[in-house]
Enzyme design. Sequence first.
Site, PDB file in Angstrom:
ATOM      1  N   GLN A  14       1.271  -1.001   0.220  1.00  0.00           N
ATOM      2  CA  GLN A  14       0.109   0.099   0.089  1.00  0.00           C
ATOM      3  C   GLN A  14       0.584   0.926   0.099  1.00  0.00           C
ATOM      4  OE1 GLN A  14      -3.478  -0.333  -0.552  1.00  0.00           O
ATOM      5  NE2 GLN A  14      -3.956   1.747  -0.079  1.00  0.00           N
TER       6      GLN A  14
ATOM      7  N   GLU B 247       1.702 -26.329   7.461  1.00  0.00           N
ATOM      8  CA  GLU B 247       2.073 -26.987   8.518  1.00  0.00           C
ATOM      9  C   GLU B 247       0.739 -26.431   9.673  1.00  0.00           C
ATOM     10  OE1 GLU B 247       5.567 -26.742   8.506  1.00  0.00           O
ATOM     11  OE2 GLU B 247       6.525 -27.293   6.778  1.00  0.00           O
TER      12      GLU B 247
HETATM   13  C1  LIG Z   1       2.175 -25.574  -1.251  1.00  0.00           C
HETATM   14  C2  LIG Z   1       1.254 -26.295  -0.199  1.00  0.00           C
HETATM   15  C3  LIG Z   1       2.572 -27.335   0.684  1.00  0.00           C
HETATM   16  C4  LIG Z   1       1.415 -28.452   1.798  1.00  0.00           C
HETATM   17  N1  LIG Z   1       3.012 -29.291   1.266  1.00  0.00           N
HETATM   18  C5  LIG Z   1       2.758 -30.420   1.978  1.00  0.00           C
HETATM   19  C6  LIG Z   1       3.662 -31.136   2.954  1.00  0.00           C
HETATM   20  O1  LIG Z   1       4.463 -31.413   2.316  1.00  0.00           O
HETATM   21  N2  LIG Z   1       2.789 -32.458   2.805  1.00  0.00           N
HETATM   22  C7  LIG Z   1       1.648 -32.718   3.252  1.00  0.00           C
HETATM   23  O2  LIG Z   1       0.845 -34.025   3.686  1.00  0.00           O
HETATM   24  N3  LIG Z   1       0.479 -31.460   3.320  1.00  0.00           N
HETATM   25  C8  LIG Z   1       1.165 -30.347   2.698  1.00  0.00           C
HETATM   26  N4  LIG Z   1      -0.129 -29.221   2.816  1.00  0.00           N
HETATM   27  C9  LIG Z   1      -0.660 -29.682   2.997  1.00  0.00           C
HETATM   28  C10 LIG Z   1      -0.986 -27.968   4.124  1.00  0.00           C
HETATM   29  O3  LIG Z   1      -0.530 -28.724   4.794  1.00  0.00           O
HETATM   30  C11 LIG Z   1      -3.228 -28.032   4.698  1.00  0.00           C
HETATM   31  O4  LIG Z   1      -3.499 -27.826   2.947  1.00  0.00           O
HETATM   32  C12 LIG Z   1      -3.592 -27.725   4.979  1.00  0.00           C
HETATM   33  O5  LIG Z   1      -3.346 -28.601   6.370  1.00  0.00           O
HETATM   34  C13 LIG Z   1      -4.943 -27.589   5.440  1.00  0.00           C
HETATM   35  O6  LIG Z   1      -5.418 -28.777   5.032  1.00  0.00           O
HETATM   36  P1  LIG Z   1      -6.754 -28.113   3.808  1.00  0.00           P
HETATM   37  O7  LIG Z   1      -6.058 -27.873   2.266  1.00  0.00           O
HETATM   38  O8  LIG Z   1      -7.343 -29.635   3.181  1.00  0.00           O
HETATM   39  O9  LIG Z   1      -7.552 -27.697   3.530  1.00  0.00           O
HETATM   40  P2  LIG Z   1      -9.096 -28.263   4.740  1.00  0.00           P
HETATM   41  O10 LIG Z   1      -8.356 -29.056   6.315  1.00  0.00           O
HETATM   42  O11 LIG Z   1     -10.320 -28.665   4.296  1.00  0.00           O
HETATM   43  O12 LIG Z   1      -9.567 -26.680   5.756  1.00  0.00           O
HETATM   44  C14 LIG Z   1     -10.146 -25.716   5.261  1.00  0.00           C
HETATM   45  C15 LIG Z   1     -10.707 -23.886   5.727  1.00  0.00           C
HETATM   46  O13 LIG Z   1     -11.367 -25.052   7.132  1.00  0.00           O
HETATM   47  C16 LIG Z   1     -10.935 -24.195   8.139  1.00  0.00           C
HETATM   48  N5  LIG Z   1     -10.981 -25.467   9.209  1.00  0.00           N
HETATM   49  C17 LIG Z   1     -10.446 -26.291   8.955  1.00  0.00           C
HETATM   50  N6  LIG Z   1     -11.017 -27.247   9.917  1.00  0.00           N
HETATM   51  C18 LIG Z   1     -11.284 -26.830  11.050  1.00  0.00           C
HETATM   52  C19 LIG Z   1     -11.314 -26.896  12.293  1.00  0.00           C
HETATM   53  N7  LIG Z   1     -11.751 -27.831  13.460  1.00  0.00           N
HETATM   54  N8  LIG Z   1     -12.159 -25.608  12.842  1.00  0.00           N
HETATM   55  C20 LIG Z   1     -12.239 -24.450  12.481  1.00  0.00           C
HETATM   56  N9  LIG Z   1     -11.893 -24.065  11.010  1.00  0.00           N
HETATM   57  C21 LIG Z   1     -11.467 -25.372  10.012  1.00  0.00           C
HETATM   58  C22 LIG Z   1      -8.831 -24.350   7.957  1.00  0.00           C
HETATM   59  O14 LIG Z   1      -7.939 -23.901   8.916  1.00  0.00           O
HETATM   60  C23 LIG Z   1      -9.269 -23.752   5.730  1.00  0.00           C
HETATM   61  O15 LIG Z   1      -9.962 -22.846   6.469  1.00  0.00           O
HETATM   62  C24 LIG Z   1       0.863 -28.436   1.531  1.00  0.00           C
HETATM   63  C25 LIG Z   1      -0.372 -27.458   1.006  1.00  0.00           C
HETATM   64  C26 LIG Z   1       0.026 -26.354   0.578  1.00  0.00           C
HETATM   65  C27 LIG Z   1      -1.035 -25.806   0.045  1.00  0.00           C
END
Ligand SMILES: Cc1cc2nc3c(=O)[nH]c(=O)nc-3n(C[C@H](O)[C@H](O)[C@H](O)COP(=O)(O)OP(=O)(O)OC[C@H]3O[C@@H](n4cnc5c(N)ncnc54)[C@H](O)[C@@H]3O)c2cc1C
Length: 389
Positions: free
Chosen positions: A336, A363
């Site tokens: 900004q 993470e």
């Molecule tokens: C670039 C990148 C690199 C990654 N690297 C790895 C890796 O090397 N190995 C690996 O295993 N994984 C990896 N991940 C996965 C990452 O850890 C997950 O994307 C993350 O834990 C979120 O899970 P999800 O995407 O399924 O979202 P979801 O679990 O579906 O969550 C969706 C939304 O709901 C919210 N939410 C979920 N549960 C709750 C709750 N109980 N209360 C309130 N809100 C909630 C979340 O905070 C989020 O805002 C990576 C992800 C990315 C984007």
Amino acid sequence: MDFSLSVEEREIRDWVRTFVQRELLPREQEVLRRERAGQPGLTSDELEELQLKARDSGFWGVQTPEEYGGMGLSAVMTALLEAELGRTFVPFRFGGAADNILFYANEEQKQRYLLPTIEGKRKSCFAITEPGAGSDAKAIRTTARKDGGDWVINGEKTFITGGNEADFVMVFAITDPERGANGGVTCFLVDRDMGWRSEYIDTMGEWGPAALVFEDVRVPESQILGELGQGFNLAMQWIGRGRYLLPARAIGSCERLLSMAIEHANTRETFGAPIAERQAIQWMIADSGVEIEALRWLVLHAAWQVDSGMDSRHAQSIAKLYGGVKANEIVDRVLQIHGGMGYTRELPIERWYRELRLLRIYEGTDEIQRRTIARNLLKGHAKVGGALG
Ligand SMILES: Cc1cc2nc3c(=O)[nH]c(=O)nc-3n(C[C@H](O)[C@H](O)[C@H](O)COP(=O)(O)OP(=O)(O)OC[C@H]3O[C@@H](n4cnc5c(N)ncnc54)[C@H](O)[C@@H]3O)c2cc1C
């Protein structure tokens, strides 16, 4: 309470600061140019060359125990180094590292996986997330079925960092559906040539993770890492290995970004005066300065708890949450303050904007950190008064 660094800590920190200035900052324009042409910012040869240069000065395996040829640095020291590396977006990391859970390998596995990974000859990836199981990691559905002396793995993993480059994966699969995460998940070391494949996932970041597909991938019993059924504990150890390290890197990025904002505010004139004279700009700079200081101490406090052998999970969640939220607010303010130029690809601010966004997701998302912090406070696992009681 003594917040000062020892002479040795200062020397190590300053060496990395100089390395960043001499070796990494001069590469920034080329890194931006390449990334904007859809290429990696550093080739693997260039990364290796830089890592070997650092190795010549003893910087190799910063957290790898000395018995494995590493430096075995403390968590506090590692956090300080990460903050220095965060001052640039050049995608550098020190060589000589291996995933913490690989140290649970047996002797034969250590020769095949751990030692070559430390030497940089093999590349690992960590795969627990699935299309239907992210935050709720216990919901994984990938299975490993016993067939004679082998295990047969079926399932899909997603968002796996380094999954396109890795030649082996630490993959988590259900070996006992009745027990699930409570003793029924096992970690397998699976070479790419044992049959899994990866597919690139395009993201808003500069590098893409991968989806990994396992279709009847057959592995012998000797590929189990740790104990049968104890994989979920290993997965939590991998994820919890250093939640303080992600926000540590953000400290450096935010410091660099704030320096850019200060310089711009002092030189950009509107209505006959530098914008630095406007309260609206001053407050953005003040808030960012305060938040960077707060983040530094949250990160170092969490790291200090790790070094002290304390249960650092609460402090680490606080540092990760605060770092993710505040780094995103700071980069937004810096953008900004730069006005239209901040939005262009001539400056690296938009790149950091996209990169730092990830900090709120992987993470453990912001919401999952809040869930952990709230649970600790509500159940009395953590005191409202913090470590000082
Ligand atoms: C670039 C990148 C690199 C990654 N690297 C790895 C890796 O090397 N190995 C690996 O295993 N994984 C990896 N991940 C996965 C990452 O850890 C997950 O994307 C993350 O834990 C979120 O899970 P999800 O995407 O399924 O979202 P979801 O679990 O579906 O969550 C969706 C939304 O709901 C919210 N939410 C979920 N549960 C709750 C709750 N109980 N209360 C309130 N809100 C909630 C979340 O905070 C989020 O805002 C990576 C992800 C990315 C984007």
